[in-house]
Design an enzyme around this catalytic site. Structure first.
Site, mmCIF file in Angstrom:
data_model
loop_
_atom_site.group_PDB
_atom_site.id
_atom_site.type_symbol
_atom_site.label_atom_id
_atom_site.label_comp_id
_atom_site.label_asym_id
_atom_site.label_seq_id
_atom_site.Cartn_x
_atom_site.Cartn_y
_atom_site.Cartn_z
ATOM 1 N N MET A 31 0.840 -1.203 0.000
ATOM 2 C CA MET A 31 0.000 0.000 0.000
ATOM 3 C C MET A 31 0.875 1.254 0.000
ATOM 4 O O MET A 31 0.389 2.359 0.289
ATOM 5 C CB MET A 31 -0.946 -0.007 1.197
ATOM 6 C CG MET A 31 -1.903 -1.196 1.166
ATOM 7 S SD MET A 31 -3.420 -0.928 2.080
ATOM 8 C CE MET A 31 -2.783 -0.709 3.728
ATOM 9 N N GLY A 32 2.170 1.103 -0.309
ATOM 10 C CA GLY A 32 3.054 2.258 -0.407
ATOM 11 C C GLY A 32 3.534 2.758 0.947
ATOM 12 O O GLY A 32 3.424 2.056 1.949
ATOM 13 N N LEU A 34 6.686 3.169 1.610
ATOM 14 C CA LEU A 34 7.587 2.023 1.755
ATOM 15 C C LEU A 34 8.649 2.243 2.824
ATOM 16 O O LEU A 34 9.170 3.339 2.996
ATOM 17 C CB LEU A 34 8.260 1.739 0.414
ATOM 18 C CG LEU A 34 7.305 1.459 -0.755
ATOM 19 C CD1 LEU A 34 8.110 1.152 -2.022
ATOM 20 C CD2 LEU A 34 6.351 0.308 -0.442
ATOM 21 N N HIS A 35 8.945 1.164 3.539
ATOM 22 C CA HIS A 35 10.016 1.164 4.538
ATOM 23 C C HIS A 35 10.857 -0.085 4.313
ATOM 24 O O HIS A 35 10.596 -0.858 3.374
ATOM 25 C CB HIS A 35 9.423 1.229 5.957
ATOM 26 C CG HIS A 35 8.342 0.223 6.192
ATOM 27 N ND1 HIS A 35 8.576 -1.139 6.191
ATOM 28 C CD2 HIS A 35 7.004 0.355 6.415
ATOM 29 C CE1 HIS A 35 7.450 -1.782 6.419
ATOM 30 N NE2 HIS A 35 6.466 -0.900 6.556
ATOM 31 N N HIS A 38 9.042 -3.469 3.614
ATOM 32 C CA HIS A 38 8.632 -3.675 2.224
ATOM 33 C C HIS A 38 9.844 -3.996 1.348
ATOM 34 O O HIS A 38 9.797 -4.886 0.496
ATOM 35 C CB HIS A 38 7.995 -2.396 1.649
ATOM 36 C CG HIS A 38 6.738 -1.949 2.325
ATOM 37 N ND1 HIS A 38 6.653 -0.782 3.044
ATOM 38 C CD2 HIS A 38 5.504 -2.501 2.371
ATOM 39 C CE1 HIS A 38 5.419 -0.623 3.493
ATOM 40 N NE2 HIS A 38 4.702 -1.655 3.112
ATOM 41 N N MET A 185 8.477 -2.643 11.799
ATOM 42 C CA MET A 185 8.263 -1.520 10.874
ATOM 43 C C MET A 185 6.868 -1.597 10.290
ATOM 44 O O MET A 185 6.363 -2.683 9.996
ATOM 45 C CB MET A 185 9.303 -1.560 9.758
ATOM 46 C CG MET A 185 10.667 -1.203 10.261
ATOM 47 S SD MET A 185 11.805 -0.994 8.894
ATOM 48 C CE MET A 185 13.301 -0.667 9.821
ATOM 49 N N SER A 186 6.250 -0.430 10.150
ATOM 50 C CA SER A 186 4.901 -0.348 9.605
ATOM 51 C C SER A 186 4.691 1.068 9.093
ATOM 52 O O SER A 186 5.173 2.038 9.704
ATOM 53 C CB SER A 186 3.875 -0.642 10.709
ATOM 54 O OG SER A 186 2.594 -0.221 10.305
HETATM 55 P P1 AMP Z 1 1.358 -2.989 3.492
HETATM 56 O O1 AMP Z 1 1.917 -1.909 2.627
HETATM 57 O O2 AMP Z 1 1.267 -2.629 4.940
HETATM 58 O O3 AMP Z 1 0.093 -3.584 2.928
HETATM 59 O O4 AMP Z 1 2.418 -4.181 3.463
HETATM 60 C C1 AMP Z 1 2.816 -4.760 2.234
HETATM 61 C C2 AMP Z 1 3.596 -6.015 2.529
HETATM 62 O O5 AMP Z 1 4.749 -5.702 3.307
HETATM 63 C C3 AMP Z 1 2.781 -7.048 3.349
HETATM 64 O O6 AMP Z 1 3.042 -8.354 2.852
HETATM 65 C C4 AMP Z 1 3.343 -6.851 4.734
HETATM 66 O O7 AMP Z 1 3.244 -8.012 5.546
HETATM 67 C C5 AMP Z 1 4.798 -6.538 4.431
HETATM 68 N N1 AMP Z 1 5.414 -5.853 5.577
HETATM 69 C C6 AMP Z 1 4.946 -4.747 6.202
HETATM 70 N N2 AMP Z 1 5.741 -4.432 7.258
HETATM 71 C C7 AMP Z 1 6.712 -5.372 7.290
HETATM 72 C C8 AMP Z 1 7.828 -5.613 8.152
HETATM 73 N N3 AMP Z 1 8.094 -4.813 9.186
HETATM 74 N N4 AMP Z 1 8.615 -6.672 7.891
HETATM 75 C C9 AMP Z 1 8.341 -7.489 6.839
HETATM 76 N N5 AMP Z 1 7.325 -7.323 5.996
HETATM 77 C C10 AMP Z 1 6.510 -6.286 6.215
#
Ligand code: AMP
Length: 280
Positions: A31-32, A34-35, A38, A185-186
């Site tokens: 969902m962008g 990015l960290h 991702h 990370m989030s």
């Molecule tokens: P999102 O943008 O939050 O939908 O995440 C996209 C993808 O990145 C999903 O598969 C998440 O599980 C993965 N992701 C998000 N945060 C982390 C993290 N800290 N470590 C590993 N994968 C992550």
């Protein structure tokens, strides 16, 4: 930047042309904002596939009516720069109406694995996730797709959909990437103010506490969960749930025997955070 593509039709055509030329495709749905979490998925894809496609789409159907859809961070230019630096081949970043045309009415429901925990707290969330991921798999018929362990229950939902619907894609699940103090990370961590950010590290400390208690011989889940709640309460945090789940399932265990996923959710200020850790 020339790897940006907003059209589903053109994205499909580019992916199919590459596959017909013998190239393998890795997909990283995001969902962008990015960290490094991702980007670790991007690195895993780059290592295993000829071409890596990243999708950036804040999917409205996975947000509940009172959730943070409107305020979710959008930093497309910055994301594109990061992905270009890493060597990403194509970024699919559609507008909402490219993904959901007026009158859209088809949804994917994977059944019981989507019901408890995150599903209980966010009743239409996994239906939205499964639907958008299936749509992404149609637009980008990748050989492999990469997901983070951070969203443990989501990985079970995706695997279930792939298995139930015979989808020809290999699902890869990558480890959780953490900040120096252990906070997973989030993109949502950006919502935390300085004081909340500090308190949020207790989530990881409570998961580590579970690991330490188990290492010292404690196997009663109720005892460990109580200690975790006490630790969280030292900084006025209250877990919405703390679940001890048999690895790769949402089956609760009461006694630690084999590998067990300790999963939790907690509200820190206005921000709801989730995390998990495998022990045993
Ligand atoms: P999102 O943008 O939050 O939908 O995440 C996209 C993808 O990145 C999903 O598969 C998440 O599980 C993965 N992701 C998000 N945060 C982390 C993290 N800290 N470590 C590993 N994968 C992550």
């Amino acid at each position: 930047m020339n790897c940006l593509q907003k059209s589903a039709t053109k994205t499909y055509a580019a992916v199919r042309a590459a596959q017909l030329a013998g190239k393998s495709i890795g997909l990283v749905p995001t969902m962008g904002a990015l960290h490094e979490g991702h980007l670790s998925l991007v690195e895993a894809s780059l290592a295993e596939c000829d071409h890596t496609v990243v999708s950036i789409f804040v999917n409205p159907t996975q947000f509940g009516p009172s959730e943070d859809l409107a305020s979710y961070p959008h930093v497309l230019e910055q994301d594109l720069r990061l992905l270009e630096e890493r060597g990403c081949w194509l970024v699919f970043a559609p507008q909402a109406d490219e993904m959901y045309q007026p009158g859209h009415g088809t949804y994917v429901d994977v059944g019981s694995v989507a019901v408890p925990y995150e599903g209980a707290s966010r009743p239409t969330h996994f239906r939205g996730v499964a639907t958008v991921v299936l749509k992404l798999f149609q637009i980008i018929p990748a050989d492999r797709a990469y997901f983070g362990r951070k969203d443990y229950q989501q990985t079970l939902v995706i695997r279930k959909m792939v298995s139930d619907l015979n989808l020809p894609v290999e699902v890869r699940v990558c480890p959780i990437i953490r900040e120096a103090d252990g906070l997973a990370m989030s993109s949502r961590n950006a919502y935390l103010n300085a004081e909340e950010r500090q308190r949020a590290s207790l989530l990881w400390q409570s998961l580590k506490l579970a690991e330490q208690m188990h290492a010292k011989g404690q196997t009663e889940v109720a005892v460990i969960a109580r200690s975790m709640r006490e630790l969280l309460a030292t900084d006025e945090l209250e877990a919405e749930y703390i679940a001890f789940l048999a690895e790769d399932t949402v089956q609760e265990v009461t006694h630690l025997e084999g590998p067990t996923v300790v999963a939790l959710a907690a509200q820190v200020g206005k921000t709801r955070l989730i995390d998990n850790h495998t022990i045993g």
